[in-house]
Design an enzyme around this catalytic site. Structure first.
Site, short mmCIF file in Angstrom:
data_model
loop_
_atom_site.label_atom_id
_atom_site.label_comp_id
_atom_site.label_asym_id
_atom_site.label_seq_id
_atom_site.Cartn_x
_atom_site.Cartn_y
_atom_site.Cartn_z
N GLY A 1 0.82 -1.20 0.00
CA GLY A 1 0.00 0.00 0.00
C GLY A 1 0.85 1.25 0.00
O GLY A 1 2.08 1.20 -0.20
N HIS B 1 1.76 3.30 2.41
CA HIS B 1 2.80 3.36 3.43
C HIS B 1 4.00 2.51 3.02
O HIS B 1 5.15 2.87 3.30
CB HIS B 1 2.24 2.89 4.77
CG HIS B 1 3.13 3.13 5.94
ND1 HIS B 1 3.94 2.15 6.47
CD2 HIS B 1 3.36 4.24 6.68
CE1 HIS B 1 4.61 2.65 7.50
NE2 HIS B 1 4.29 3.92 7.64
N CYS B 2 3.74 1.39 2.36
CA CYS B 2 4.82 0.47 1.97
C CYS B 2 5.78 1.07 0.94
O CYS B 2 6.94 0.69 0.89
CB CYS B 2 4.23 -0.80 1.37
SG CYS B 2 3.08 -1.69 2.42
N ILE B 3 5.29 1.99 0.12
CA ILE B 3 6.12 2.52 -0.97
C ILE B 3 6.76 3.86 -0.62
O ILE B 3 7.39 4.48 -1.48
CB ILE B 3 5.32 2.64 -2.28
CG1 ILE B 3 4.20 3.69 -2.15
CG2 ILE B 3 4.75 1.28 -2.69
CD1 ILE B 3 3.48 3.99 -3.46
#
Length: 379
Positions: free
Chosen positions: A355, A357-359
């Site tokens: 998502g 936040h992950c990137i």
């Protein structure tokens, strides 16, 4: 030196600590999606989604994007002009997990922690191989910024860690204690290492992460700190959904917990989207590969609105399901009234396994974060 260019000490020994994500930033780092075996249609839909995220965050703070030499021209054409590009080789685009975790000190300054990385499990459940370029991303970013670097002795990802900036770390046992990262590592030893590299004193352990999360349960997909003493938790009311039991267990643990300051936590339930699944058309768009996790039609996607990015004065959230997007946005507006909530379509990011936040990886503003967390409690 423990490794070429790395400091011999630890952040805690030097009086440095990891600030919370809701504290001021000086910028944000991302990586450009490129590999066709993880991103459908030669990664073109994912690149459009990443560009939209960069543009949204760019409304609030400076954005930097690492791009391979081969994709420079395309990235420059798709990204806003104010986004800075850095030529940076990488295996995939999960900057949260492969980039540096920043720490600050009493005197204004910024340093980075460089974790070891094995693609979420190495050869025992990892998602792609090789991962040697990703292993070097944090060092390259810190060298570009001319920041000092701490080399941590464990395998862990940034998405497995949330802190409140006041001595508390929030983690999941499923991920952080998974033997496919650090075989034989006990909880006590893990806490000892994280105390040194995050500058925390207290740990709140949840059990499992979001159902079918291929990272083995990253905390950033299930729960996060939004303010001191305040936690946002992904929630499902559907008792027949495996996610309900996971969220209920997390709810009970959070309500029984205290933070490093001795406070009870105020926990807000954020509805989960879906359940969401990969379609046949989406699966057909992936290039076959023996070096990357295979994705098939019908596979459940680990979608979560908790996977948002808190920018300076803003909150960039994923739009994942028309049935629940508006409800989640209103919940986040009530939870963070001082921030402008901006939704960005994020299904293409979710199809690759993560998502918003992950990137992303926030860069704290050391000029604005100049106080050491007061009154740290001991375990």
């Amino acid at each position: 030196m423990t490794e070429t260019g790395a400091l011999e000490s630890t952040p805690a020994a030097d009086g440095w600590w990891m600030p919370a994500e809701f504290e001021p930033h000086s910028g944000c780092w991302m990586l450009w999606p490129e590999r066709p075996d993880n991103w459908r249609e030669a990664a073109h839909p994912a690149q459009a989604a990443f560009a939209a995220v960069a543009a949204a965050i760019g409304r609030f703070e400076k954005v930097h994007v690492g791009v391979s030499a081969a994709h420079q021209a395309r990235a420059r054409a798709m990204l806003p002009a104010h986004v800075e590009l850095l030529t940076l080789a990488h295996d995939d685009c999960w900057m949260r997990d492969v980039g540096p975790t920043y720490v600050v000190g009493e005197r204004p300054g910024l340093r980075g922690v460089h974790w070891h990385f094995n693609a979420w499990g190495g050869l025992e459940g990892g998602l792609y191989h090789p991962w040697d370029q990703d292993e070097r991303v944090a060092a390259q970013v810190l060298a570009h910024e001319q920041r000092a670097r701490y080399r941590a002795p464990i395998i862990i990802e940034g998405g497995a860690i949330h802190v409140d900036g006041q001595g508390t770390a929030l983690l999941s046992q499923e991920c952080v204690l998974n033997p496919n990262r650090n075989p034989g590592m006990t909880r006590e030893r893990m806490e000892a290492v994280l105390r040194e590299y995050l500058g925390v004193s207290h740990f709140i352990w949840l059990g499992r992460g979001v159902f079918n999360d291929e990272t083995d349960g990253h905390i950033d997909n299930l729960a996060c700190f939004v303010a001191p003493g305040k936690v946002c938790l992904g929630w499902s009311d559907d008792r027949s959904d495996p996610q309900h039991a996971i969220s209920l267990d997390a709810w009970e643990r959070l309500n029984d917990a205290r933070d490093a300051q001795g406070r009870r936590l105020e926990v807000t339930r954020l509805p989960m989207p879906g359940p969401l699944h990969m379609t046949e058309e989406e699966a057909r768009g992936l290039a076959p590969s023996e070096r990357c996790k295979s994705r098939v039609a019908g596979e459940r996607l680990a979608g979560s609105y908790v996977n948002f990015y808190m920018a300076n004065g803003g909150l960039v959230m994923p739009l994942l399901d028309p049935r629940t997007d508006a409800v989640a946005a209103e919940c986040l507006k009530r939870l963070c009234p001082e921030r402008q909530v901006v939704g960005v379509p994020a299904r293409e990011i979710l199809l690759g396994g993560g998502g918003i936040h992950c990137i992303t990886q926030q860069v704290p503003d050391p000029q604005a974060i100049r106080r050491r967390p007061a009154g740290r409690a001991s375990e």
